[in-house]
Design an enzyme around this catalytic site. Structure first.
Site, PDB file in Angstrom:
ATOM      1  N   ASP A  75       0.812  -1.404  -0.173  1.00  0.00           N
ATOM      2  CA  ASP A  75       0.032   0.001   0.155  1.00  0.00           C
ATOM      3  C   ASP A  75       0.846   1.215   0.166  1.00  0.00           C
ATOM      4  O   ASP A  75       1.734   1.370   0.973  1.00  0.00           O
ATOM      5  CB  ASP A  75      -0.858   0.012   1.310  1.00  0.00           C
ATOM      6  CG  ASP A  75      -1.953   1.313   1.176  1.00  0.00           C
ATOM      7  OD1 ASP A  75      -1.648   2.329   0.525  1.00  0.00           O
ATOM      8  OD2 ASP A  75      -2.783   1.146   2.237  1.00  0.00           O
ATOM      9  N   VAL A  76       1.038   1.995  -1.015  1.00  0.00           N
ATOM     10  CA  VAL A  76       1.660   3.302  -1.074  1.00  0.00           C
ATOM     11  C   VAL A  76       1.586   4.142  -0.132  1.00  0.00           C
ATOM     12  O   VAL A  76       2.169   5.217  -0.054  1.00  0.00           O
ATOM     13  CB  VAL A  76       1.944   3.733  -2.571  1.00  0.00           C
ATOM     14  CG1 VAL A  76       2.197   2.689  -3.630  1.00  0.00           C
ATOM     15  CG2 VAL A  76       0.479   4.365  -3.115  1.00  0.00           C
ATOM     16  N   SER A 155      -1.310  15.229 -13.717  1.00  0.00           N
ATOM     17  CA  SER A 155      -2.551  15.098 -14.256  1.00  0.00           C
ATOM     18  C   SER A 155      -2.666  16.804 -14.836  1.00  0.00           C
ATOM     19  O   SER A 155      -2.191  17.640 -14.440  1.00  0.00           O
ATOM     20  CB  SER A 155      -3.762  15.087 -13.182  1.00  0.00           C
ATOM     21  OG  SER A 155      -5.052  15.663 -13.829  1.00  0.00           O
ATOM     22  N   TYR A 168      -6.639  16.972  -4.699  1.00  0.00           N
ATOM     23  CA  TYR A 168      -5.816  16.249  -5.751  1.00  0.00           C
ATOM     24  C   TYR A 168      -4.956  17.194  -6.781  1.00  0.00           C
ATOM     25  O   TYR A 168      -3.938  16.752  -7.339  1.00  0.00           O
ATOM     26  CB  TYR A 168      -7.084  15.648  -6.685  1.00  0.00           C
ATOM     27  CG  TYR A 168      -6.723  14.793  -7.712  1.00  0.00           C
ATOM     28  CD1 TYR A 168      -6.223  13.501  -8.053  1.00  0.00           C
ATOM     29  CD2 TYR A 168      -6.729  15.290  -9.313  1.00  0.00           C
ATOM     30  CE1 TYR A 168      -5.657  12.619  -8.946  1.00  0.00           C
ATOM     31  CE2 TYR A 168      -6.424  14.508 -10.114  1.00  0.00           C
ATOM     32  CZ  TYR A 168      -6.115  13.283 -10.202  1.00  0.00           C
ATOM     33  OH  TYR A 168      -5.800  12.644 -11.346  1.00  0.00           O
TER      34      TYR A 168
HETATM   35  N1  LIG Z   1      -7.884   8.380 -15.903  1.00  0.00           N
HETATM   36  C1  LIG Z   1      -7.838   9.630 -16.188  1.00  0.00           C
HETATM   37  O1  LIG Z   1      -8.659  10.093 -17.090  1.00  0.00           O
HETATM   38  C2  LIG Z   1      -6.763  10.198 -15.448  1.00  0.00           C
HETATM   39  C3  LIG Z   1      -6.565  11.570 -15.863  1.00  0.00           C
HETATM   40  C4  LIG Z   1      -5.389  12.397 -15.026  1.00  0.00           C
HETATM   41  C5  LIG Z   1      -4.545  11.563 -14.555  1.00  0.00           C
HETATM   42  N2  LIG Z   1      -4.726  10.221 -14.218  1.00  0.00           N
HETATM   43  C6  LIG Z   1      -3.770   9.751 -13.242  1.00  0.00           C
HETATM   44  O2  LIG Z   1      -3.328   8.472 -13.748  1.00  0.00           O
HETATM   45  C7  LIG Z   1      -2.856   7.433 -12.740  1.00  0.00           C
HETATM   46  C8  LIG Z   1      -3.642   6.240 -13.133  1.00  0.00           C
HETATM   47  O3  LIG Z   1      -4.977   6.393 -13.046  1.00  0.00           O
HETATM   48  P1  LIG Z   1      -5.942   5.052 -13.129  1.00  0.00           P
HETATM   49  O4  LIG Z   1      -7.391   5.550 -12.816  1.00  0.00           O
HETATM   50  O5  LIG Z   1      -5.749   4.509 -14.538  1.00  0.00           O
HETATM   51  O6  LIG Z   1      -5.364   4.210 -12.081  1.00  0.00           O
HETATM   52  P2  LIG Z   1      -6.069   2.937 -11.187  1.00  0.00           P
HETATM   53  O7  LIG Z   1      -7.076   3.474 -10.137  1.00  0.00           O
HETATM   54  O8  LIG Z   1      -6.723   1.995 -12.289  1.00  0.00           O
HETATM   55  O9  LIG Z   1      -4.950   2.254 -10.235  1.00  0.00           O
HETATM   56  C9  LIG Z   1      -3.965   1.679 -11.075  1.00  0.00           C
HETATM   57  C10 LIG Z   1      -3.495   0.664  -9.941  1.00  0.00           C
HETATM   58  O10 LIG Z   1      -2.871   1.426  -8.849  1.00  0.00           O
HETATM   59  C11 LIG Z   1      -3.598   0.389  -7.853  1.00  0.00           C
HETATM   60  N3  LIG Z   1      -3.482   1.343  -6.520  1.00  0.00           N
HETATM   61  C12 LIG Z   1      -4.309   1.853  -6.220  1.00  0.00           C
HETATM   62  N4  LIG Z   1      -4.207   2.432  -4.725  1.00  0.00           N
HETATM   63  C13 LIG Z   1      -3.060   1.681  -4.482  1.00  0.00           C
HETATM   64  C14 LIG Z   1      -2.465   1.979  -3.052  1.00  0.00           C
HETATM   65  N5  LIG Z   1      -2.899   2.674  -2.247  1.00  0.00           N
HETATM   66  N6  LIG Z   1      -1.061   1.160  -3.342  1.00  0.00           N
HETATM   67  C15 LIG Z   1      -0.836   0.511  -4.375  1.00  0.00           C
HETATM   68  N7  LIG Z   1      -1.368   0.524  -5.315  1.00  0.00           N
HETATM   69  C16 LIG Z   1      -2.664   0.978  -5.446  1.00  0.00           C
HETATM   70  C17 LIG Z   1      -4.623  -0.131  -8.390  1.00  0.00           C
HETATM   71  O11 LIG Z   1      -5.023  -1.518  -7.552  1.00  0.00           O
HETATM   72  C18 LIG Z   1      -4.668  -0.324  -9.643  1.00  0.00           C
HETATM   73  O12 LIG Z   1      -4.203  -1.654 -10.357  1.00  0.00           O
HETATM   74  C19 LIG Z   1      -3.208   8.193 -11.527  1.00  0.00           C
HETATM   75  O13 LIG Z   1      -2.165   9.057 -11.020  1.00  0.00           O
HETATM   76  C20 LIG Z   1      -4.287   9.260 -12.031  1.00  0.00           C
HETATM   77  O14 LIG Z   1      -4.232  10.380 -10.996  1.00  0.00           O
HETATM   78  C21 LIG Z   1      -5.875   9.808 -14.601  1.00  0.00           C
END
Ligand SMILES: NC(=O)c1ccc[n+]([C@@H]2O[C@H](COP(=O)([O-])OP(=O)(O)OC[C@H]3O[C@@H](n4cnc5c(N)ncnc54)[C@H](O)[C@@H]3O)[C@@H](O)[C@H]2O)c1
Length: 284
Positions: A75-76, A155, A168
């Site tokens: 857990d990060v 982001s 965020y």
């Molecule tokens: N999806 C978008 O449109 C978007 C836009 C801008 C930025 N982002 C950024 O992109 C990144 C990825 O987003 P996403 O929605 O694809 O990710 P996600 O929620 O699918 O998570 C990616 C992985 O991280 C793991 N994870 C979650 N919490 C954790 C923790 N506490 N410790 C260890 N692992 C953990 C999850 O199990 C998952 O496999 C993030 O940093 C998000 O802020 C996403």
């Protein structure tokens, strides 16, 4: 290297073959897409995720490229777990050359109603853990006198206001600044640090909605669609690889042109003789 004979000339250009890369959040979405691309480029991978099974599944898939892949659960948001995982990865698997930190999430609340818990949680799971993991990797690289490359995932919300999820946005903006300071302090020792700032991306957590809804939401995006996890993986691979040997401290928005366009989706503003504001093309 196991898959050397199968790398194309283009893949060799990346210079990634045999490098050991840690992907934090490698169990799905952008993390999985990054793992699949880096495996094709010949990297060995450690996939860290809160969900061990997710990391195991992606490891199994990428081993088909002939690379080594290890899964580790942590857990990060817990510093002790991050430090222990980083230590175990290098002791049990192999010394690391690079890292992409993908975990991040937003709590939704207007600032006036936001609790301090929400603020702290968003800073922990977006900014604080990246500092800890990057610090641990940098300490190892510096002690070994080894070069390295580190990528954070911010982001577009860190590059302009982030209404209704201000904690965020502030944490993501913090990453943009932190990679600059890391670059200034560590690049003299061969460690490059950069940042990718996604726009609206289709992920397992945020899948495509109904067509009408998507079209309305994409009015401010010149590309007129959401991006893919592969779009983000390519930007991460660029920063991690030898395609960017003279780049450090930068943030690259991967947003279909969203930030470049700015806030007006209503065409050219026009002021009437009465002084009222109209537009020349309501559909532009
Ligand atoms: N999806 C978008 O449109 C978007 C836009 C801008 C930025 N982002 C950024 O992109 C990144 C990825 O987003 P996403 O929605 O694809 O990710 P996600 O929620 O699918 O998570 C990616 C992985 O991280 C793991 N994870 C979650 N919490 C954790 C923790 N506490 N410790 C260890 N692992 C953990 C999850 O199990 C998952 O496999 C993030 O940093 C998000 O802020 C996403």
């Amino acid at each position: 290297m196991a898959n050397k004979g199968r790398l194309s000339t283009e893949e060799r250009l990346f210079g990634m073959e045999g490098r050991h890369v840690l992907i934090i959040g490698g169990g799905q979405g952008m993390g999985e897409a990054t793992a699949r691309l880096l495996a094709r480029l010949g990297c060995n991978l450690t996939l860290l995720d809160l969900e061990q099974e997710r990391a195991e599944r992606v490891c199994q898939a990428v081993r088909a490229e002939g690379i080594k892949a290890w899964a580790i659960a942590a857990d990060v948001t817990d510093e002790a777990q991050v430090v222990a995982a980083m230590e175990r990865i290098e002791r049990e698997f192999a010394p690391l050359d690079a890292m992409a930190a993908i975990v991040g999430m937003a709590g939704w609340s207007k600032l006036a109603e936001m609790t301090t818990e929400t603020w702290d949680r968003d800073h922990n799971r977006n900014l604080r853990y990246f500092f800890i993991a990057a610090r641990e990797l940098a300490r190892s690289l510096l002690a070994r006198g080894a070069p390295g490359s580190i990528v954070a995932v911010s982001s577009v919300d860190g590059l302009r206001s982030a209404q209704n999820h201000g904690a965020y946005g502030a944490a993501k903006a913090g990453l943009v600044n932190l990679v600059r300071t890391m670059a200034a302090e560590w690049t003299p020792d061969g460690i490059r640090v950069n940042c990718v700032a996604p726009g609206a991306i289709v992920t397992p957590r945020i899948p495509l909605g109904p067509e009408e809804q998507e079209r309305a939401a994409m009015a401010l995006v010149p590309m007129q669609r959401r991006g893919s996890t592969e779009d983000i993986a390519r930007a991460i691979a660029f920063f991690l690889s030898d395609l960017s040997p003279y780049v450090s401290g930068q943030t690259l928005a991967v947003d279909g042109g969203y930030l470049a366009k700015g806030g007006f989706s209503i065409g050219t503003p026009r002021v009437s003789s009465q002084g009222t504001l109209g537009v020349d093309d309501a559909k532009a």
